[in-house]
Every structure is written in structure tokens, then in C-alpha cells.
Enzyme design. Structure first.
Site, PDB file in Angstrom:
ATOM      1  N   SER A  25      10.155 -16.811  24.256  1.00 27.28           N
ATOM      2  CA  SER A  25       9.218 -15.830  24.393  1.00 27.28           C
ATOM      3  C   SER A  25       9.018 -14.785  23.298  1.00 27.28           C
ATOM      4  O   SER A  25       7.882 -13.906  23.199  1.00 27.28           O
ATOM      5  CB  SER A  25       9.343 -15.109  25.672  1.00 27.28           C
ATOM      6  OG  SER A  25      10.565 -14.567  25.558  1.00 27.28           O
ATOM      7  N   LYS A  30      12.253  -8.282  25.490  1.00 29.55           N
ATOM      8  CA  LYS A  30      10.976  -8.258  24.894  1.00 29.55           C
ATOM      9  C   LYS A  30      10.767  -6.911  24.068  1.00 29.55           C
ATOM     10  O   LYS A  30      11.552  -6.259  23.955  1.00 29.55           O
ATOM     11  CB  LYS A  30      10.087  -8.009  26.197  1.00 29.55           C
ATOM     12  CG  LYS A  30      10.233  -9.102  27.521  1.00 29.55           C
ATOM     13  CD  LYS A  30       9.743 -10.410  27.097  1.00 29.55           C
ATOM     14  CE  LYS A  30      10.099 -11.597  28.131  1.00 29.55           C
ATOM     15  NZ  LYS A  30       9.840 -12.919  27.612  1.00 29.55           N
TER      16      LYS A  30
END
EC number: 3.4.21.89
Length: 633
Positions: free
Chosen positions: A191, A401
Site C-alpha cells: 500500500s 500510511k
């Protein structure tokens, strides 16, 4: 149980253990046993251990271990070494402590003679127990393996005692460092590619934003939520702390790379055979998918007249078009009628699902939690698993993230470009988007790897018709393939009032997972990131955005009745947030389960700042030496 009870127990324990009386045998005063903290330092000195160990009793997660260490050391100084004695010292020391205090023949002057086989035999089983409880099985393997590398000296401790002590305090120190200073973290998914790669090992700085005191401090050292190999929980909720964060030297800033506990991981579909013991992390997304599947299986096909005939006719028409045979005007009109009728039938079917969606979600939850079955789309079959598991905040999966929005920010996403407070967010060096590619002949994988750094499956697939590219890679390909067409894959938001029922169901794929909000991977409506102390007016539009914040993270009840809102049973027209929240997104924008899927990240889920890649293992073999000890930015 609140940690307060544990600390109260530690305060009164010296009295229960009769230390005021037993201290006198060591030449100390009775009153010294009544002073919290100081009494443990004195007990440590009596046991022959450093007095500063008493400080470790303050640290959640380590306090209970040190309490056991004090007890075992204390009773051994008084001559209690057997397996039974050691078990009592660890779990219920009161009987031995009473004997130490009341039996004048028991004195605090016992010293093991390591040249005396009788003394060694006397304590052997107890030492084995301590080492086993410190590091089951592996501790013994390590101890015996290392014993072959050193020569046993006369009068020295046995290998089990020596390495048992070393491993115990190495684990205590490592647990303290891991909990409060920094923690190693491995990148499990793509990701954050290409900023961070699968196989990267990171250092997570926990002090930068302030170290978070664990909510469940009683846990097995150096593992997160599951003990490897035996696949059981690594923690107990016997002791639970309130959210507390120590002072840090910085705040979370826009665009920091942050590690946090997965916010949608309060409930998870549990299966220890799967990576991280989970069948997909997004339980709420799994419930939505399972509810839709159960509904579709329940459809009585006999109530859909001519649907198969309509489909078959439409397929024949499309086949003619694909083969280059144009439909005449009459056939086109007929095809349009068929499409319209078919759409009407399908829309009616899914409208029934929407009208009863909560009932279908309840059936899905029952299927997952009670029947312990879930359909796996990737495998195309039902999977039997172990049901659902609840995880406390600090034991939810670690995610990483980039922080796009901080408390109080207003965000929107248009054509994959993020806007923060009306300004374009920067395009990061390795941030990549997804493109539909045409008019290009893809060279060999070796050339794509060596010349552009692109890899099959990770960066391009479908024979090169789909590519995930950074801005630099896109520019290089355009330069070398001037005839190629690169079109950003860019699903637009739809007007909800104009959506069909089946289109509305797709709205559940993206936050706020509401039938009334249409967001996509590359386009999000404008929204506000909650800030502690700020008050908002509740209305039909924003309730979907903030209901989970109110219920799951700030632990209030929320109900809507006839257009009015009730929080904790009381009518409410506004709401004041109790925590700060963040909006997190992966740099691999089209292959990232992030805030676009599960929403805001509360401040109590923040673990720390990702600081450095200290090691990188290529899943295809070898070490990525160029990534060793590189700063994350």
C-alpha cells in the site's frame, strides 16, 4: 480491570507479605516496609539485587514481571528454591512470606554454593521453570546452544541459571524499549509502494509524538497480538489502562509517514492460518459483501420473468456488434428496450435489498460469527474460519500510511489530486497512480525492470494495459513511447439522486460507507477532519461521516429517529469531539486500503513516526542493499 487496582495491590502487598517483620531480620527498620517504592528498593537490596530495579515497578507491562522477580529473589535469599517454592513465589507468595516473617530459623543469608552439587540439584527445577516462563522452549534451546561456546568455570552459575537471568532481563529491557522508545516494523503489503516496499524493515520512533502507554500491559513480550506457532492471544485484558500518552517533542504534521493501530480492527474475522491471523482486516467491508452475497443467493429467479431471455438476447446483439456487424435501426431500438427492461428488473431487485439492508447485515454477522463461514472472492469458495475476535486498541494490526489530513483540515479529492484546505497536496517522489495504457508494445520484463524499474504484477499487468506509475516513470514512458496513450483510471462521483439501486450499493465500498454518499478511489466529496474540542451541528449529510467516530472511538450510543438524533439516549443537535483525528492514505493510491475505505484514525491509535529503513529483504530473493539505513520521507 483498571490498572489502579494493580498499583493499589503493589502498595499494600508489602504489608500483606509481612515485610515490616521480615525486614528486621536483615537489619532494616520496620517502617521502611511502609514507604511505597522505597520498600521495594530495600527488598531488592535484601535479595542481593540492585535497588534501582524498584523503579521498574512503575512501568505498565513490566511491573507485574518485576513483582514476580522481587518475590522469587526474596524467597531464594531465605533458602526457598524448589519447583513448588518457585511457583509460589511467582503466583502466590503469601505462605512463604509468612514463614519467612515468623520462623526464626529462616534467615536472609542464603548463598548458593555453585561447587556443591546438592545446592545445584536443589534449585535446578526452579531455575528451569523461570527460564521456561521467560521464553518457553526457545530459552532452553538458546541456553544450551550458547553453553557449548563457553567453558564452564568452577564456582560459576549453571548454564540454566546464568542464561535464565540474562534472557529475563534482556526481555525486560527489550520490552521497555519496544513499548516506549522504538519498535521494529515490517512492511507486509504494497500500500505504500513505491515509497516503502514489501520486505522493508523499519524503525518506528514512538517518542516523537509521545510514547503511548499500553492499554493492555499484561502481554507476552516482544510479540504484538498473537504468539507465533501456537496461534493464541499474546495478551490478557485482566488489566486495562485508560488512554495515556507521554509528552513528545513533535506533533503529527501533514504528510508524515505514520504507523498506527488499524482503526477498523476492533472486530476482526479470525483465522490463525491466514497472514496475521485475519481473513481481511476490514470486518465492516466483509459484512457488507457477505450481506449482498446472502441476498443474491436468496433471490427467487422465478419472480424475474424473462430475465434469462433478455440476457440471452442482449448477448446475441452484443456479439454481432463485436464481430463488426452493425445492428439496423429496428434492432437498435429493440436492444435499447431490452436494456431498459433488464435495468428496471435489476434495479427493483436491489432496491428490495436496500430497503432491508440492516436485516441482511444481521444475517451476515450471524454467518460470520456463529456459523464461522465467509465467502472468499479470491478463492471463489466458502472458507471455514474461527469466527470473530475483538481486539483492544493497542492490539489491533499495525498499519503504515502517509498522514494527509490533520485535525481541523478540510479535504477533497478530485481526479486523484488531493486538496488540503483548498491547496493542492504535494505529489511525492514515489507516489503512483493507475493508468489505462494503449498503443504500446511492452518490452521484456527484464527491460522494464532495468530501464524503468517496473515489475510485472506490482507495476503493470494485463499485458501492460494497466500500469501503476509515478510521475517520473510516466514522463519517461511518454518520452520513449510518443504514440502511447496513458489515461488515468478515474471513476467519477455520481449524483446519488440519479443512481440506480445497484449503483448505490457500490457506495458502500468507500467511506463513509453510506448509500447516500458517492465516493470513489480517485474522487471524494469535501469533508472535515474532526478536531478535539470542536463542535459540529449534526445534519443528514454529516452524520454518516461522524457516526463511527461518536460510537466506536468515543464510545457513545447514537440513534436516529424521525430525523432527530439521540446520543446516549438524549436528543442532540450538535456534537463536540473528544479526540483528535487524522486522514491517512497510501502512496500506492490505487492499491491501498486506507482512510478512503475505513475513515478517520483517532489519536489513541497513533503508534509513532516511521523513521528509517534499517533492512530490506527482496521477496524474490536477496537483500536490497541500496535501501539499508535510508531515511523515510
Amino acid at each position: 480491570m483498571s490498572a489502579l487496582y494493580f498499583y493499589l495491590f503493589f502498595i499494600i502487598y508489602p504489608i500483606l507479605a509481612l515485610w515490616p517483620k521480615s525486614f528486621q531480620k536483615s537489619g532494616h527498620k520496620s517502617w521502611e516496609a511502609f514507604i511505597p517504592g522505597y520498600n521495594y528498593a530495600i527488598a531488592s537490596k535484601i535479595a542481593g539485587q540492585p535497588a534501582w530495579w524498584a523503579f521498574l515497578m512503575v512501568i505498565p507491562g513490566i511491573h507485574i514481571i518485576m513483582w514476580m522477580v522481587f518475590n522469587v529473589s526474596y524467597i531464594r535469599k531465605h533458602g526457598f528454591f524448589s519447583l513448588t517454592d518457585t511457583l509460589q513465589g511467582i503466583f502466590f507468595p503469601f505462605l512463604i512470606m509468612a514463614k519467612i516473617a515468623n520462623d526464626e530459623t529462616v534467615q536472609p543469608n542464603y548463598t548458593t554454593d555453585w561447587e556443591n552439587q546438592k545446592d545445584i540439584e536443589r534449585r535446578k527445577n526452579g531455575d528451569h521453570l523461570v527460564l521456561f516462563l521467560t521464553l518457553p522452549i526457545i530459552g532452553h534451546v538458546v541456553a544450551y546452544a550458547l553453553s557449548f561456546m563457553q567453558k564452564k568455570k568452577k564456582g560459576k552459575k549453571t548454564v540454566i541459571k546464568e542464561w535464565g537471568d540474562s534472557i529475563l532481563f534482556a526481555l525486560v529491557a527489550a520490552s521497555a524499549i519496544r513499548t516506549y522508545v522504538f519498535e521494529p516494523f515490517q512492511i507486509p503489503t504494497g500500500s505504500m509502494e513505491k515509497t516503502l516496499l514489501v520486505g522493508d524493515f523499519l524503525v518506528v520512533n514512538k517518542m516523537a509524538y509521545g510514547s503511548k502507554v499500553p492499554v493492555t500491559p499484561l502481554s507476552f513480550p516482544l510479540v504484538h497480538n498473537t504468539i507465533p506457532w501456537i496461534n493464541v492471544k499474546s495478551y490478557t485484558t485482566l488489566e486495562k489502562l485508560e488512554y495515556t500518552r507521554l509528552p513528545g517533542w513533535d506533533n503529527i504534521n501533514n504528510y508524515d509517514v505514520v504507523v498506527f493501530n488499524y482503526p477498523s480492527g476492533d472486530t476482526a474475522v479470525y483465522d490463525p492460518r491466514m497472514p496475521n491471523g485475519l481473513m481481511g482486516h476490514d470486518y465492516h467491508g466483509i459484512v457488507n459483501n457477505e450481506a449482498k452475497r446472502l441476498f443474491e443467493e436468496s433471490i427467487d429467479k422465478s419472480k424475474i420473468p424473462n430475465s434469462n431471455a433478455l440476457l440471452q438476447k442482449r448477448r446475441q446483439d452484443l456479439s454481432k456488434i463485436y464481430q463488426g456487424e452493425a445492428l439496423d435501426s429496428a434492432m437498435q431500438i429493440e436492444a435499447q428496450k431490452l436494456d431498459k427492461n433488464l435495468s428496471k428488473i435489476i434495479d427493483g431487485i436491489y432496491q428490495d435489498y436496500i430497503d432491508n439492508i440492516e436485516e441482511w447485515k444481521d444475517k451476515a454477522r450471524h454467518e460470520i460469527a456463529v456459523n464461522k463461514r465467509t465467502f472468499s472472492g479470491s478463492e471463489g469458495r466458502m472458507i471455514n474460519h474461527y469466527g470473530v475476535v475483538y481486539r483492544p486498541v493497542d492490539k489491533r494490526e499495525n498499519y503504515i500510511k502517509r498522514c494527509i489530513g490533520i485535525p481541523g483540515d478540510s479535504l477533497r479529492i478530485e481526479d486523484a489530486q488531493v486538496y488540503v484546505n483548498g491547496e493542492k497536496a504535494p505529489i511525492f517522489e514515489h507516489q503512483n497512480l493507475q493508468y489505462q495504457v494503449s498503443n504500446i508494445t511492452i518490452p521484456s520484463p527484464r527491460v522494464m525492470k532495468s530501464k524503468y524499474g517496473l515489475e510485472i504484477d506490482r507495476d503493470y499487468y494485463n499485458n501492460g494495459r494497466i500500469m501503476n506509475l509515478t510521475a517520473t516513470e510516466l514522463e519517461a514512458l511518454k518520452e520513449n513511447y510518443p504514440d502511447a496513450q496513458f489515461e488515468l483510471i478515474n471513476p467519477k462521483r455520481q449524483n446519488v439522486a440519479e443512481q440506480t439501486a445497484s449503483q448505490k450499493i457500490n457506495n458502500l465500498n468507500y467511506y463513509p460507507k453510506s448509500l447516500a454518499h458517492s465516493n470513489t478511489v480517485s474522487n471524494f466529496e469535501s469533508f472535515w477532519v474532526p478536531k478535539k474540542g470542536e463542535t459540529i451541528e449534526l445534519n443528514a449529510h454529516n452524520v454518516a461521516w461522524y457516526e463511527r467516530v461518536i460510537t466506536a472511538y468515543e464510545l457513545h450510543t447514537f440513534e436516529e429517529k424521525d430525523g432527530e438524533y439521540f446520543i446516549d439516549g438524549k436528543e442532540a443537535t450538535d456534537y463536540t469531539f473528544e479526540l483528535d483525528y487524522y486522514w491517512m492514505m497510501g502512496d500506492n493510491r490505487y492499491n491501498s486500503a486506507d482512510s478512503r475505505v475505513w475513515g478517520f484514525v483517532p489519536e489513541d491509535h497513533i503508534v509513532g513516526r516511521a523513521s528509517m529503513v534499517w533492512y530490506s529483504s527482496d521477496p524474490n530473493g536477496g537483500v536490497r542493499t541500496e535501501r539499508l539505513f535510508t531515511k523515510i520521507k
